[in-house]
Design a protein around this motif. Structure first.
Motif, PDB file in Angstrom:
ATOM      1  N   ILE A 145       0.859  -1.177   0.000  1.00  0.00           N
ATOM      2  CA  ILE A 145       0.000   0.000   0.000  1.00  0.00           C
ATOM      3  C   ILE A 145       0.896   1.228   0.000  1.00  0.00           C
ATOM      4  O   ILE A 145       1.868   1.294   0.755  1.00  0.00           O
ATOM      5  N   ILE A 146       0.568   2.200  -0.835  1.00  0.00           N
ATOM      6  CA  ILE A 146       1.266   3.478  -0.843  1.00  0.00           C
ATOM      7  C   ILE A 146       0.324   4.509  -0.242  1.00  0.00           C
ATOM      8  O   ILE A 146      -0.817   4.631  -0.674  1.00  0.00           O
ATOM      9  N   SER A 147       0.801   5.219   0.785  1.00  0.00           N
ATOM     10  CA  SER A 147      -0.073   6.171   1.469  1.00  0.00           C
ATOM     11  C   SER A 147       0.724   7.316   2.077  1.00  0.00           C
ATOM     12  O   SER A 147       1.943   7.272   2.132  1.00  0.00           O
ATOM     13  N   THR A 172      -2.609   8.223   6.862  1.00  0.00           N
ATOM     14  CA  THR A 172      -3.233   6.940   6.550  1.00  0.00           C
ATOM     15  C   THR A 172      -2.340   5.788   6.986  1.00  0.00           C
ATOM     16  O   THR A 172      -2.833   4.749   7.423  1.00  0.00           O
ATOM     17  N   LEU A 173      -1.044   5.970   6.895  1.00  0.00           N
ATOM     18  CA  LEU A 173      -0.096   4.927   7.269  1.00  0.00           C
ATOM     19  C   LEU A 173      -0.255   4.550   8.736  1.00  0.00           C
ATOM     20  O   LEU A 173      -0.196   3.375   9.091  1.00  0.00           O
ATOM     21  N   LYS A 174      -0.490   5.508   9.609  1.00  0.00           N
ATOM     22  CA  LYS A 174      -0.670   5.228  11.030  1.00  0.00           C
ATOM     23  C   LYS A 174      -1.841   4.277  11.269  1.00  0.00           C
ATOM     24  O   LYS A 174      -1.765   3.411  12.131  1.00  0.00           O
ATOM     25  N   LYS A 175      -2.894   4.396  10.478  1.00  0.00           N
ATOM     26  CA  LYS A 175      -4.048   3.503  10.618  1.00  0.00           C
ATOM     27  C   LYS A 175      -3.659   2.071  10.260  1.00  0.00           C
ATOM     28  O   LYS A 175      -4.058   1.121  10.930  1.00  0.00           O
ATOM     29  N   TYR A 176      -2.860   1.894   9.206  1.00  0.00           N
ATOM     30  CA  TYR A 176      -2.417   0.553   8.811  1.00  0.00           C
ATOM     31  C   TYR A 176      -1.519  -0.053   9.872  1.00  0.00           C
ATOM     32  O   TYR A 176      -1.633  -1.233  10.207  1.00  0.00           O
TER      33      TYR A 176
END
Length: 61
Positions: free
Chosen positions: A47-49, A53-57
Motif C-alpha cells: 500500500i502506498i499512502s 493513513t499509514l498510522k491507521k495501517y
C-alpha cells in the motif's frame, strides 16, 4: 510515531516482525509525503499512502 516518520529520510525503512519472524510489515519512505507499507506472511499486500493513513495501517496490523 508521527515524529519518527517525519524524521525518516527518503529511502529509509523499518521492519516489524512477529515472535516467530514469519509475519510482519515493512515501511519505506518513498518521497517527502508518501510511504510504502508492505505486509507479509498471513496476508501479502503493498500500500502506498501518506503518513496520516499509514498510522491507521500500522495500528491495525
Amino acid at each position: 510515531m508521527n515524529v519518527f516518520l517525519k524524521s525518516m529520510q527518503i529511502g529509509d525503512a523499518f521492519e516489524v516482525l512477529t515472535f516467530k519472524k514469519d509475519r510482519g510489515f515493512k515501511v519505506l519512505k518513498q518521497s517527502s509525503t508518501d510511504y510504502v507499507f508492505k505486509q507479509f506472511g498471513y496476508i501479502d499486500q503493498n500500500i502506498i499512502s501518506e503518513s496520516s493513513t499509514l498510522k491507521k495501517y500500522i495500528k491495525s496490523h
